[in-house]
Design a protein around this motif. Structure first.
Motif, PDB file in Angstrom:
ATOM      1  N   SER A 104       5.748   2.523  -7.409  1.00  0.00           N
ATOM      2  CA  SER A 104       5.987   2.799  -5.998  1.00  0.00           C
ATOM      3  C   SER A 104       4.674   3.045  -5.275  1.00  0.00           C
ATOM      4  CB  SER A 104       6.926   4.007  -5.844  1.00  0.00           C
ATOM      5  OG  SER A 104       6.346   5.160  -6.413  1.00  0.00           O
ATOM      6  N   ARG A 105       3.705   3.704  -5.981  1.00  0.00           N
ATOM      7  CA  ARG A 105       2.397   3.911  -5.364  1.00  0.00           C
ATOM      8  C   ARG A 105       1.722   2.582  -5.090  1.00  0.00           C
ATOM      9  NH1 ARG A 105       1.371   7.991  -9.141  1.00  0.00           N
ATOM     10  NH2 ARG A 105      -0.044   6.591 -10.252  1.00  0.00           N
ATOM     11  N   SER A 106       1.829   1.661  -6.086  1.00  0.00           N
ATOM     12  CA  SER A 106       1.215   0.347  -5.917  1.00  0.00           C
ATOM     13  C   SER A 106       1.833  -0.397  -4.763  1.00  0.00           C
ATOM     14  CB  SER A 106       1.357  -0.464  -7.204  1.00  0.00           C
ATOM     15  OG  SER A 106       0.565   0.101  -8.213  1.00  0.00           O
ATOM     16  N   ARG A 107       3.179  -0.316  -4.646  1.00  0.00           N
ATOM     17  CA  ARG A 107       3.843  -1.032  -3.572  1.00  0.00           C
ATOM     18  C   ARG A 107       3.404  -0.519  -2.216  1.00  0.00           C
ATOM     19  NH1 ARG A 107       8.536  -1.327  -7.007  1.00  0.00           N
ATOM     20  NH2 ARG A 107       9.250   0.656  -6.181  1.00  0.00           N
ATOM     21  N   SER A 108       3.229   0.829  -2.104  1.00  0.00           N
ATOM     22  CA  SER A 108       2.820   1.365  -0.817  1.00  0.00           C
ATOM     23  C   SER A 108       1.421   0.902  -0.451  1.00  0.00           C
ATOM     24  CB  SER A 108       2.880   2.896  -0.837  1.00  0.00           C
ATOM     25  OG  SER A 108       1.936   3.418  -1.745  1.00  0.00           O
TER      26      SER A 108
ATOM     27  N   TYR B 115     -12.508   8.351 -10.824  1.00  0.00           N
ATOM     28  CA  TYR B 115     -13.925   8.590 -10.551  1.00  0.00           C
ATOM     29  C   TYR B 115     -14.814   7.849 -11.553  1.00  0.00           C
ATOM     30  CZ  TYR B 115     -14.559  11.943 -14.402  1.00  0.00           C
ATOM     31  OH  TYR B 115     -14.669  12.509 -15.638  1.00  0.00           O
ATOM     32  N   ILE B 116     -14.311   7.669 -12.781  1.00  0.00           N
ATOM     33  CA  ILE B 116     -15.071   6.925 -13.787  1.00  0.00           C
ATOM     34  C   ILE B 116     -15.235   5.473 -13.346  1.00  0.00           C
ATOM     35  CG2 ILE B 116     -15.074   6.092 -16.179  1.00  0.00           C
ATOM     36  CD1 ILE B 116     -13.481   8.598 -16.922  1.00  0.00           C
ATOM     37  N   GLN B 117     -14.143   4.898 -12.852  1.00  0.00           N
ATOM     38  CA  GLN B 117     -14.182   3.506 -12.414  1.00  0.00           C
ATOM     39  C   GLN B 117     -14.936   3.348 -11.100  1.00  0.00           C
ATOM     40  OE1 GLN B 117     -10.065   2.320 -12.636  1.00  0.00           O
ATOM     41  NE2 GLN B 117      -9.964   2.772 -14.829  1.00  0.00           N
ATOM     42  N   LYS B 118     -14.864   4.344 -10.234  1.00  0.00           N
ATOM     43  CA  LYS B 118     -15.638   4.301  -8.986  1.00  0.00           C
ATOM     44  C   LYS B 118     -17.132   4.329  -9.285  1.00  0.00           C
ATOM     45  CE  LYS B 118     -12.112   6.352  -6.004  1.00  0.00           C
ATOM     46  NZ  LYS B 118     -11.725   7.523  -5.176  1.00  0.00           N
ATOM     47  N   ASN B 119     -17.511   5.073 -10.315  1.00  0.00           N
ATOM     48  CA  ASN B 119     -18.928   5.087 -10.718  1.00  0.00           C
ATOM     49  C   ASN B 119     -19.361   3.702 -11.193  1.00  0.00           C
ATOM     50  OD1 ASN B 119     -19.267   7.783 -10.100  1.00  0.00           O
ATOM     51  ND2 ASN B 119     -18.861   8.506 -12.185  1.00  0.00           N
TER      52      ASN B 119
ATOM     53  N   LEU C 129      -6.390  -2.263  -9.554  1.00  0.00           N
ATOM     54  CA  LEU C 129      -7.292  -3.016  -8.688  1.00  0.00           C
ATOM     55  C   LEU C 129      -6.874  -2.895  -7.226  1.00  0.00           C
ATOM     56  CD1 LEU C 129      -9.685  -4.915  -8.351  1.00  0.00           C
ATOM     57  CD2 LEU C 129      -8.134  -6.839  -8.759  1.00  0.00           C
ATOM     58  N   ILE C 130      -5.580  -3.008  -6.958  1.00  0.00           N
ATOM     59  CA  ILE C 130      -5.103  -2.874  -5.580  1.00  0.00           C
ATOM     60  C   ILE C 130      -5.461  -1.502  -5.020  1.00  0.00           C
ATOM     61  CG2 ILE C 130      -2.964  -2.458  -4.284  1.00  0.00           C
ATOM     62  CD1 ILE C 130      -1.858  -4.981  -5.309  1.00  0.00           C
ATOM     63  N   ASP C 131      -5.271  -0.453  -5.811  1.00  0.00           N
ATOM     64  CA  ASP C 131      -5.609   0.898  -5.355  1.00  0.00           C
ATOM     65  C   ASP C 131      -7.082   0.999  -4.961  1.00  0.00           C
ATOM     66  OD1 ASP C 131      -3.044   1.771  -5.767  1.00  0.00           O
ATOM     67  OD2 ASP C 131      -3.436   2.712  -7.703  1.00  0.00           O
ATOM     68  N   LEU C 132      -7.952   0.439  -5.798  1.00  0.00           N
ATOM     69  CA  LEU C 132      -9.391   0.571  -5.560  1.00  0.00           C
ATOM     70  C   LEU C 132      -9.860  -0.300  -4.393  1.00  0.00           C
ATOM     71  CD1 LEU C 132     -10.508   0.643  -9.292  1.00  0.00           C
ATOM     72  CD2 LEU C 132     -10.666   2.535  -7.662  1.00  0.00           C
ATOM     73  N   VAL C 133      -9.255  -1.473  -4.230  1.00  0.00           N
ATOM     74  CA  VAL C 133      -9.611  -2.325  -3.092  1.00  0.00           C
ATOM     75  C   VAL C 133      -9.160  -1.680  -1.791  1.00  0.00           C
ATOM     76  CG1 VAL C 133      -9.168  -4.536  -1.955  1.00  0.00           C
ATOM     77  CG2 VAL C 133      -9.624  -4.472  -4.409  1.00  0.00           C
ATOM     78  N   GLU C 134      -7.933  -1.179  -1.779  1.00  0.00           N
ATOM     79  CA  GLU C 134      -7.389  -0.584  -0.563  1.00  0.00           C
ATOM     80  C   GLU C 134      -8.138   0.690  -0.154  1.00  0.00           C
ATOM     81  OE1 GLU C 134      -5.457   0.006   2.800  1.00  0.00           O
ATOM     82  OE2 GLU C 134      -5.277  -1.774   1.541  1.00  0.00           O
ATOM     83  N   SER C 135      -8.639   1.407  -1.153  1.00  0.00           N
ATOM     84  CA  SER C 135      -9.373   2.637  -0.840  1.00  0.00           C
ATOM     85  C   SER C 135     -10.835   2.354  -0.474  1.00  0.00           C
ATOM     86  CB  SER C 135      -9.311   3.606  -2.026  1.00  0.00           C
ATOM     87  OG  SER C 135      -9.912   3.035  -3.176  1.00  0.00           O
TER      88      SER C 135
END
Length: 472
Positions: free
Chosen positions: A8-12, A182-186, A202-208
């Protein structure tokens, strides 16, 4: 295992993603061609190689590049890469590598259908490395995206990248759920050239705003059929819409149902070349001896105990259908004196890493897993796969047993087939056993006849266009 709350988080997030509106005339032209498609190979040798290795090709192109039979014939591989390949000890390219490299390095889009354990990771990873090295880097945006269905598979692709990019200066980010962001953001702050990712994270990180896909010129979808099985199609389509339209695309799958065909034809827009290694039906690795034992649900645990006692201290992978059964079986086997651990989607990433490393080292000899490990689990010395619970789909059976018999080794699978609960799978299982020249138990044949199920026709190679250039 994909949890409903993460879905559901991904869909949003997905609803906020929009296709990139890039100004095409300001973009650097993509360099795709690094070979002429005709290595120094005799045409008769090419024909014989394709026939011997059962390489089927379907293409609208008048010419399909020859397979690369020797590593030294890939003259666009830099000397350091050639040395890394020699150091790895590979005698020659596998069939999927031989044909994929020549197609990918001549700039074509590729659709590759091949069984697990065929060497397909390097089939797309090495062309990706060559592609990135050849581009004039204008900014810090990633240039290559490799999508895969599970964290295990993304991590294994990442490990292969690290191994074969030594000294190149290239960097990659490995992005998957279950690890702190935070590990992946680094990793992303280091401006990686390659993103190796599961679609949801990936969608979460692109959208953010942590990364962008507008510079992606080389796209790989690995195990596309599995990603669709897991419900990732909407995510994948939104992600691909963020990349450059004139990118080069390579899509790999173990099966070829209509859903994968649709995805492939939408994404591979530049007249892709289809290749299939092996039969045009769903097949299993002929290096694997497949045994099927027909019994009742109540007989399973005792039969499993007997099998494990007879096998001794071998490296064994056991599949269960549910996480609860996985943990219960682990406890039962520990009580029987076995060095056993379990792996499933409810475990934290640190636990999963610990279990996998213990199994790889041999500290754990028996691993009980759900289907979360059936794809992307690349441990070359697994000697036995046991299906304690049969899967619901024959495709998953093929992928499960493909964890053994890898890289040309021999393997054995043993399936505990419930004569009541698994009866609907009998017809397809008979087809796989016959095609791979394994013995078919008479009771299994009887169950197949009773259920009137034959080998599924939709798994035929049935792309809507093109011509088959070799077919046995």
């Amino acid at each position: 295992m994909i949890h409903s709350h993460s879905r559901s988080r991904s869909r949003s997030k997905e609803k906020q993603l929009r296709p990139q509106e890039t100004c095409q005339h300001n973009l650097q032209q993509i360099k795709k061609v690094f070979m002429d498609g005709r290595p120094n190979t005799n045409p008769e040798d090419v024909r014989q190689y394709r026939q011997t290795n059962r390489i089927f090709i379907k293409s609208t192109h008048s010419f399909v590049p020859d397979p690369i039979l020797r590593f030294e014939d890939v003259y666009c591989f830099p000397r350091p890469l050639q040395e890394l390949i020699v150091k790895a000890g590979f005698p020659s390219p596998t069939p999927i590598q031989a044909q994929s490299w020549s197609i990918g390095l001549t700039g074509h889009d590729l659709i590759g259908i091949a069984q697990t354990g065929s060497g397909k990771t390097l089939a797309f990873l090495l062309p990706a490395i060559i592609h990135i090295l050849a581009q004039l880097k204008q900014n810090s945006d990633p240039q290559c995206l490799i999508m895969a269905p599970t964290r295990e598979l993304t991590h294994q692709i990442y490990e292969q990248f690290i191994k074969f990019s030594v000294g190149s200066g290239l960097k990659a980010a490995c992005l998957f759920g279950g690890q702190e962001k935070y590990i992946q953001k680094n990793q992303l702050n280091q401006h990686p050239h390659i993103l190796i990712a599961c679609p949801g994270r990936l969608i979460d990180l692109v959208e953010s705003g942590c990364t962008t896909l507008k510079g992606i010129t080389f796209l790989v979808l690995d195990e596309a059929d599995r990603m669709l099985d897991m419900g990732f199609e909407p995510s994948i389509r939104k992600i691909v819409a963020q990349t450059r339209a004139e990118r080069q695309t390579m899509l790999f799958s173990a099966t070829w149902p209509k859903e994968v065909q649709s995805l492939a034809l939408d994404f591979c827009t530049q007249q892709p070349i289809h290749i299939q290694i092996g039969s045009l039906d769903l097949t299993s690795n002929r290096q694997i001896q497949q045994k099927v034992l027909i019994l009742t649900k109540e007989q399973k645990e005792e039969k499993l105990r007997e099998i494990l006692k007879s096998l001794g201290p071998k490296k064994i992978l056991i599949f269960c259908q549910t996480k609860m059964k996985c943990d219960q079986l682990q406890l039962y086997l520990i009580q029987e004196g076995m060095r056993c651990k379990s792996l499933h989607g409810d475990k934290r990433q640190s636990e999963r890493d610990f279990v996998m490393n213990s199994f790889k080292r041999g500290d754990t000899t028996v691993l009980v897993a759900t289907d979360v490990a059936s794809r992307g689990l690349d441990i070359k010395d697994i000697e036995f796969v046991i299906n304690f619970d049969m899967p619901k789909l024959i495709e998953d059976y093929v992928h499960r047993i493909g964890r053994t018999g890898r890289a040309g080794a021999q393997g054995v699978s043993i399936s505990l087939f419930d004569s009541y609960e698994d009866a609907k799978l009998a017809g397809d299982l008979v087809g796989v056993l016959r095609e791979s020249q394994n013995e078919v138990p008479s009771e299994l044949s009887r169950l197949a006849n009773v259920n009137n199920q034959g080998y599924s026709n939709y798994r035929k190679w049935n792309a809507p266009s093109g011509k088959i250039q070799y077919c046995s």
